[in-house]
Write a protein that holds these residues in place. Sequence first.
Motif, short mmCIF file in Angstrom:
data_model
loop_
_atom_site.label_atom_id
_atom_site.label_comp_id
_atom_site.label_asym_id
_atom_site.label_seq_id
_atom_site.Cartn_x
_atom_site.Cartn_y
_atom_site.Cartn_z
N VAL A 56 34.40 41.25 -5.51
CA VAL A 56 33.92 40.16 -4.64
C VAL A 56 35.13 39.58 -3.90
O VAL A 56 36.14 39.24 -4.51
N GLU A 57 35.01 39.50 -2.58
CA GLU A 57 36.15 39.07 -1.76
C GLU A 57 35.74 37.94 -0.84
O GLU A 57 34.55 37.77 -0.52
N LEU A 58 36.73 37.19 -0.35
CA LEU A 58 36.45 36.14 0.64
C LEU A 58 35.91 36.77 1.92
O LEU A 58 36.40 37.79 2.39
N ALA A 59 34.89 36.14 2.47
CA ALA A 59 34.27 36.65 3.70
C ALA A 59 35.24 36.51 4.87
O ALA A 59 36.02 35.55 4.93
N PRO A 60 35.19 37.44 5.85
CA PRO A 60 36.04 37.31 7.04
C PRO A 60 35.52 36.18 7.94
O PRO A 60 34.38 35.73 7.79
N PRO A 61 36.32 35.72 8.90
CA PRO A 61 35.95 34.57 9.74
C PRO A 61 34.62 34.73 10.47
O PRO A 61 33.86 33.77 10.61
N ASN A 62 34.29 35.97 10.93
CA ASN A 62 33.06 36.14 11.72
C ASN A 62 31.79 35.89 10.92
O ASN A 62 30.71 35.70 11.49
#
Length: 628
Positions: free
Chosen positions: A32-38
């Motif tokens: 599980v990773e941090l979502a990208p800005p978009n």
Amino acid sequence: MSYAKVLGATNRQDGYLEGNGYLVSWCIGHLVELAPPNVYDEKFIKWSIADLPILPEKWQYLVSASTKKQFGVLQKLMHRPDVDSIVNSCDSGREGELIFRLVYQQAGCKKPFSRLWLSSMEENAIRESFAHLKPSTEYDALYNAALCRERADWIVGINASRLFSCLYNQPLAVGRVMTPVLAMTVVREAAISAFVPEKFYTVALTLADGGTASSKRFAQKADAELLLSKCRKEGRVTVQKMERKEKSENPPQLYDLTALQRDANRLLGFTAQQTLDYAQSLYEKRLITYPRTDSRFLTEDMAASLPGLVTDTGRAFTVEESFPIHVQQVINGSKVTDHHALLPTKSMANADLAALPAGERNVLRLIAARLLCAVGEPHRYAETTLTTICAGEEFSAKGKVVLSDGWKAMERKMLGELLGKQKEPAVLPDVQEQSRCSVSGAELKEGQTSPPKHFTEDLLLHAMETASADSMPEGVERQGIGTPATRAATIEKLVQKGFLERKGSKKTKVLLPTDKGKALITVMPEEIQSADMTADWEAKLLQIERGEMEPSEFMTEINMMITELVKNTEMKKGANALMKSKIIGVCPNCGANVVEREKGWFCENRECRFVFYFFHVLHINSRHDTLL
């Protein structure tokens, strides 16, 4: 697999093992990773300074595309009606805690969980740790520190990379650890380039009774030549002072990861990442304890079993003779943080070491040698300083006599070939003060001052470890920039991004900044390239781990810092020429220049879609984190 064997969960299923009332499954790095800005707003697909800073109020996470299947397995297992509780058995450290908690939350699990915390993969250690599982709440502060580290890195990386890429019209990767490390190498190379060597001259007298005495340095050759002719004429020296001091060199401390990586680079030529990979493999084979440690001591409860481990380790490396074992000098529980120092395990004594790959065998030998040396006797020697007068000028000589080899005998026995040829200590004559000695030879010697050394991986790791030590608060254990677990990856990322390159012979490679690396640091503001900021972060993250600082306070500081950076940063004058992209041809679509960038060849005309991507084949050595 080790946990499953101990627990009796031997029935293999798709993505997990089952048996004896247990389900055992695993993560593959960060599922599980941090979502990208978009994901927060579609407008962030396009990079624009007008949209900065990007500071999420409610953080969003995504399941990594490459590991969706395994996440699905874990989610299903967590929600099985026959599962009443979960054990977090990921790596016993900050990142291991984060890996589990993000999966647990993303899976929407509410079941109680406890923590398995251990440093050794031996079966006895696993059984012991399972018998004494820790409440999950004991590690809430560690999780908070991990969250703050991840989110702050995202904020700095996303905003700074977009800011400088837009300012200079090309992709520039900026990171809060990566950029200060690059800056260190750029500053070092600038110092080497600016260095002007200065010649100096000395007169060396060979004493008839043995030993060589040297004069002070002369800037002018004529002055040294005049002294040389006077000394040859006089032909003898008067002993002004003879001083003998007995000294002792204590055994080295046990290894933490950084100290192991430094020695492996210096003695074996391994990169920091290679050493970490070899150590991880040895850990998984149950031959060494947990490698990602920043401690160089052991806890008091380990004292009783240590003599047996030392003896077994010696026997495994054909050290049969008995030797004194001083356990107490490696015991200090107050200096052990998450994990104790690196050690060979008891399993290692019975393993077939000859079957190991050469790299792993050499790293294991270093760890074993360090244990045997660390519990050894001091190395004792007598240092003699002889001060003489000839032609009115002072000449001095130093000699050394070994009184007791101590731990150095073990070091030579274990690492002889790796240490190389040792310089024989000079032995001075036993003379009385005010006596006279004949001179059997006199010569002029020419030398020059040396520039600072290029960074090898050994020296760069040391610089990272000690960065900003002067400005760190008293009592902070985890000094410097990065952590033992992340320093190797930082160096590799700088090389991969084209900011650093390795040059030199197979064993002694130096790390040099590329033109691209130098250009990036030239345009980077002081607060981003300074080691002070990231060292300050490490101190504060440690405070969060200990419950001494609120995570919200730390994150507010980060948001304010990045907001100020965006508001106050302008393009540096004259930097355009420095940051100019390499033109490789003309666009077949529109006729504009095609330039080389990090990921491929791009048309400079933003309206034109012409692009030719580079593809790299990467070998990925993934570390499997386990949860039950």
